[in-house]
Design a protein around this motif. Structure first.
Motif, PDB file in Angstrom:
ATOM      1  N   THR A  17      17.246 -13.526  14.005  1.00  0.00           N
ATOM      2  CA  THR A  17      18.454 -13.035  14.684  1.00  0.00           C
ATOM      3  C   THR A  17      19.314 -13.964  15.300  1.00  0.00           C
ATOM      4  O   THR A  17      18.886 -14.841  16.009  1.00  0.00           O
ATOM      5  N   GLY A  18      20.466 -14.160  14.625  1.00  0.00           N
ATOM      6  CA  GLY A  18      21.742 -15.024  15.207  1.00  0.00           C
ATOM      7  C   GLY A  18      21.389 -16.322  14.198  1.00  0.00           C
ATOM      8  O   GLY A  18      22.316 -17.015  14.279  1.00  0.00           O
ATOM      9  N   TYR A  19      20.655 -16.297  13.306  1.00  0.00           N
ATOM     10  CA  TYR A  19      20.415 -17.580  12.229  1.00  0.00           C
ATOM     11  C   TYR A  19      20.532 -16.825  10.988  1.00  0.00           C
ATOM     12  O   TYR A  19      21.575 -17.353  10.364  1.00  0.00           O
ATOM     13  N   MET A  20      19.777 -15.872  10.462  1.00  0.00           N
ATOM     14  CA  MET A  20      19.856 -15.581   9.172  1.00  0.00           C
ATOM     15  C   MET A  20      21.182 -14.691   9.008  1.00  0.00           C
ATOM     16  O   MET A  20      21.517 -14.736   7.826  1.00  0.00           O
ATOM     17  N   ASN A  21      21.567 -14.255   9.855  1.00  0.00           N
ATOM     18  CA  ASN A  21      22.832 -13.365   9.952  1.00  0.00           C
ATOM     19  C   ASN A  21      23.888 -13.962  10.718  1.00  0.00           C
ATOM     20  O   ASN A  21      25.046 -13.233  10.893  1.00  0.00           O
ATOM     21  N   SER A  22      24.219 -15.277  10.736  1.00  0.00           N
ATOM     22  CA  SER A  22      25.028 -16.054  11.612  1.00  0.00           C
ATOM     23  C   SER A  22      26.361 -16.004  10.334  1.00  0.00           C
ATOM     24  O   SER A  22      26.282 -15.623   9.332  1.00  0.00           O
ATOM     25  N   ASP A  23      27.510 -16.296  10.859  1.00  0.00           N
ATOM     26  CA  ASP A  23      28.708 -16.585  10.273  1.00  0.00           C
ATOM     27  C   ASP A  23      28.750 -17.495   8.941  1.00  0.00           C
ATOM     28  O   ASP A  23      28.957 -17.502   7.956  1.00  0.00           O
ATOM     29  N   LYS A  24      27.876 -18.802   9.314  1.00  0.00           N
ATOM     30  CA  LYS A  24      27.786 -20.017   8.325  1.00  0.00           C
ATOM     31  C   LYS A  24      26.862 -19.632   7.505  1.00  0.00           C
ATOM     32  O   LYS A  24      26.957 -19.825   6.237  1.00  0.00           O
ATOM     33  N   THR A  25      25.766 -18.922   7.896  1.00  0.00           N
ATOM     34  CA  THR A  25      24.844 -18.535   6.741  1.00  0.00           C
ATOM     35  C   THR A  25      25.487 -17.494   6.005  1.00  0.00           C
ATOM     36  O   THR A  25      25.283 -17.909   4.571  1.00  0.00           O
TER      37      THR A  25
ATOM     38  N   ALA B 169      26.551 -25.091   3.701  1.00  0.00           N
ATOM     39  CA  ALA B 169      27.547 -24.189   4.399  1.00  0.00           C
ATOM     40  C   ALA B 169      27.371 -24.214   6.004  1.00  0.00           C
ATOM     41  O   ALA B 169      28.352 -23.827   6.482  1.00  0.00           O
ATOM     42  N   GLY B 170      26.304 -25.043   6.398  1.00  0.00           N
ATOM     43  CA  GLY B 170      26.136 -25.028   7.815  1.00  0.00           C
ATOM     44  C   GLY B 170      25.316 -23.890   8.330  1.00  0.00           C
ATOM     45  O   GLY B 170      25.248 -23.875   9.588  1.00  0.00           O
ATOM     46  N   GLY B 171      24.611 -23.109   7.775  1.00  0.00           N
ATOM     47  CA  GLY B 171      23.818 -22.065   7.961  1.00  0.00           C
ATOM     48  C   GLY B 171      22.358 -22.504   8.298  1.00  0.00           C
ATOM     49  O   GLY B 171      22.131 -23.592   7.993  1.00  0.00           O
ATOM     50  N   GLU B 172      21.781 -21.578   8.962  1.00  0.00           N
ATOM     51  CA  GLU B 172      20.301 -21.786   8.917  1.00  0.00           C
ATOM     52  C   GLU B 172      19.358 -20.127   8.799  1.00  0.00           C
ATOM     53  O   GLU B 172      20.209 -19.289   8.766  1.00  0.00           O
ATOM     54  N   PHE B 173      18.312 -20.206   8.732  1.00  0.00           N
ATOM     55  CA  PHE B 173      17.509 -19.078   8.731  1.00  0.00           C
ATOM     56  C   PHE B 173      16.569 -18.684  10.048  1.00  0.00           C
ATOM     57  O   PHE B 173      16.478 -17.508  10.075  1.00  0.00           O
ATOM     58  N   THR B 174      16.047 -19.486  10.473  1.00  0.00           N
ATOM     59  CA  THR B 174      15.564 -19.220  11.574  1.00  0.00           C
ATOM     60  C   THR B 174      15.684 -20.379  12.786  1.00  0.00           C
ATOM     61  O   THR B 174      16.228 -21.392  12.462  1.00  0.00           O
ATOM     62  N   SER B 175      15.217 -20.098  14.003  1.00  0.00           N
ATOM     63  CA  SER B 175      15.083 -21.172  15.162  1.00  0.00           C
ATOM     64  C   SER B 175      13.985 -22.117  14.809  1.00  0.00           C
ATOM     65  O   SER B 175      13.178 -21.861  13.790  1.00  0.00           O
ATOM     66  N   ALA B 176      13.919 -23.361  15.326  1.00  0.00           N
ATOM     67  CA  ALA B 176      13.034 -24.524  15.094  1.00  0.00           C
ATOM     68  C   ALA B 176      11.716 -23.963  15.106  1.00  0.00           C
ATOM     69  O   ALA B 176      10.830 -24.423  14.557  1.00  0.00           O
ATOM     70  N   ASP B 177      11.241 -23.096  15.811  1.00  0.00           N
ATOM     71  CA  ASP B 177       9.792 -22.545  16.017  1.00  0.00           C
ATOM     72  C   ASP B 177       9.619 -21.390  15.116  1.00  0.00           C
ATOM     73  O   ASP B 177       8.505 -21.121  14.906  1.00  0.00           O
TER      74      ASP B 177
ATOM     75  N   GLY C  42      17.430 -34.168   1.581  1.00  0.00           N
ATOM     76  CA  GLY C  42      16.352 -33.151   1.489  1.00  0.00           C
ATOM     77  C   GLY C  42      16.140 -32.313   2.675  1.00  0.00           C
ATOM     78  O   GLY C  42      15.941 -32.915   3.881  1.00  0.00           O
ATOM     79  N   LYS C  43      16.184 -31.073   2.690  1.00  0.00           N
ATOM     80  CA  LYS C  43      16.060 -30.210   4.127  1.00  0.00           C
ATOM     81  C   LYS C  43      14.935 -29.082   3.398  1.00  0.00           C
ATOM     82  O   LYS C  43      15.119 -28.483   2.537  1.00  0.00           O
ATOM     83  N   ALA C  44      13.782 -29.132   4.117  1.00  0.00           N
ATOM     84  CA  ALA C  44      12.959 -28.092   3.771  1.00  0.00           C
ATOM     85  C   ALA C  44      13.039 -26.570   3.944  1.00  0.00           C
ATOM     86  O   ALA C  44      14.138 -26.275   4.934  1.00  0.00           O
TER      87      ALA C  44
END
Length: 448
Positions: free
Chosen positions: A240-248, A227-235, A393-395
């Motif tokens: 915040t702003g990833y796991m609760n983003s609109d796309k997530t 859906a275009g979402g993410e869970f965390t920043s790259a590090d 595949g995406k981990a």
């Protein structure tokens, strides 16, 4: 797994702090030699000895002992089956680490690598494992932390949508055009579910009854990425702003809608864990380990190795293609034994091309190494999984707070895991709450 550093580790790691690594490590049960002068190296795995996977591990350990007899190195294997779920095995690791009895090598679920490395449970193998060897693996990304390598994959995983061909045919559903390169969309996936339900069939089992276990994050996280979402920043240190983003949120909304419309199983039933295998459910989300079961264990529904009765489809997509990857790995531990030479030999042996072939032949999973010959037939379920691994595949997120992430992901799923809760669930509130908890855990850590 989901809360193993909340309960067990609080005591376990406190014990480590009091006695120190040198005192705790190398205690009774690790290191040393036997009566014949063999240097003993111990390995612990997460399955029962009687399983096909357990037998494969034992076979490779026995072969190691035969090969290293003249070098006076002998391996012993301990089986700690996850009879009470993954979390029970994680508790064994942390308890044995605190007691100073942790085996020289352990099998561990790769997403937990950063958490284990941060707690000094795993030993840095960056210098032990040659770069040439590392390049032979499809991915070691989940086994790295802060630029260092802490484990090597045992086998690779990919998951997809298994389907009963007779049920879909009876409902007039044609899915033959959907491939890894041309996957179905969220809308097409939902349309198939609707058509199956309208035909009086139970459309789908997403294994939501496993919403309190790592199975839920493993199988369901690709829907969020799709859906275009993410869970965390790259590090891995910002949620915040990833796991609760609109796309997530839109990814979770799609899953919630499947439950709310009665297309999929839920935490309270009515679908049972074996209903797909018994011919009661049309589609089933699962990993490669399901292939041997369908081939061999349910002849009444799927025949005896009859691939004409079932098939495997890729994950659906919305904004991008995504599929599950990452499985268990072997790593050397910081158990106080200073000489890691025997452990190094066993680690490289258990993750060699020969071992990868023996283990994956037993489990139905994908070899972790690129130099293992597979010869999968084009369009076969194994080929679909392999194509997903290499193309989509995406981990899961590589974060030191992964145990907390896993727990909070499960909480989100559980918040809408029945039709009743799905109808009343406010995902915005749920995601904000879960994100805040995860962020609080991440704030306890910093890059070293």
């Amino acid at each position: 797994m989901n809360k193993f550093f909340k309960a067990v580790a609080a005591v376990a790691l406190g014990t480590v702090m009091m006695c120190g690594f040198a005192a705790c490590g190398g205690g009774e049960g690790v290191g040393g030699t036997d009566a014949e002068g063999n240097k003993i190296v111990k390995i612990m795995v997460h399955v029962d000895e009687s399983t096909a996977e357990g037998k494969a591990y034992k076979k490779r350990v026995d072969a190691f002992n035969a090969a290293y007899k003249e070098q006076k190195i002998k391996a012993s294997i301990t089986f700690k089956a996850r009879t009470t779920g993954v979390g029970g095995y994680e508790s064994v690791i942390t308890n044995k680490f605190a007691e100073g009895t942790l085996d020289d090598i352990i099998a561990f679920d790769a997403p937990n690598c950063a958490a284990y490395a941060d707690k000094h449970i795993l030993y840095d193998i960056s210098e032990i494992d040659p770069a040439e060897t590392q390049s032979k693996f499809y991915s070691t990304s989940l086994n790295t932390y802060d630029g260092k390598l802490y484990g090597l994959p045992i086998q690779e995983s990919s998951a997809g949508i298994y389907y009963n061909k007779s049920i879909l045919n009876a409902a007039g559903v044609d899915v033959s055009s959907y491939t890894v390169d041309n996957p179905w969309t969220f809308e097409q996936f939902e349309a198939v579910c609707k058509k199956l339900k309208d035909a009086g069939k139970t459309p789908l089992d997403l294994q939501l009854y496993n919403a309190r276990d790592e199975m839920a994050p493993y199988l369901l996280y690709p829907f969020i990425y799709a859906a275009g979402g993410e869970f965390t920043s790259a590090d891995g240190l910002t949620a915040t702003g990833y796991m609760n983003s609109d796309k997530t949120k839109s990814g979770f909304e799609f899953l919630k809608g499947l439950v709310e419309k009665g297309y999929t199983s839920n935490a309270a039933g009515p679908v049972g864990a074996t209903d797909f295998f018994d011919g009661k459910v049309a589609m089933y989300l699962s990993s490669g380990w399901t292939i041997p079961d369908l081939d061999n264990k349910y002849p009444a529904v799927f025949g005896n190795h009859d691939r004409n009765t079932w098939g495997l489809l890729p994950y659906p997509m919305k904004e991008q293609k995504a599929s599950a990857t990452g499985s268990w790995s072997f790593g050397i531990t910081n158990n106080g034994v200073k000489d890691k030479s025997a452990a190094k030999e066993l680690l490289l042996w258990m993750t060699s091309p020969e071992s990868s072939k023996v283990i994956t032949d037993a489990t139905g999973m994908i070899p972790a190494r690129t130099d293992v010959e597979t010869n999968y037939a084009a369009g076969s379920p194994e080929d679909v999984l392999m194509q997903q691994l290499s193309k989509t595949g995406k981990a899961r997120p590589a974060t030191v707070a992964y145990p907390n992430f896993s727990s909070n992901f499960c909480s989100v799923i559980y918040s809408f895991a029945t039709q009743q809760t799905a109808a009343t669930c406010n995902l915005t509130d749920v995601l904000n709450s879960r994100t805040n908890e995860l962020q609080a855990e991440m704030n306890k850590h910093s890059k070293h």
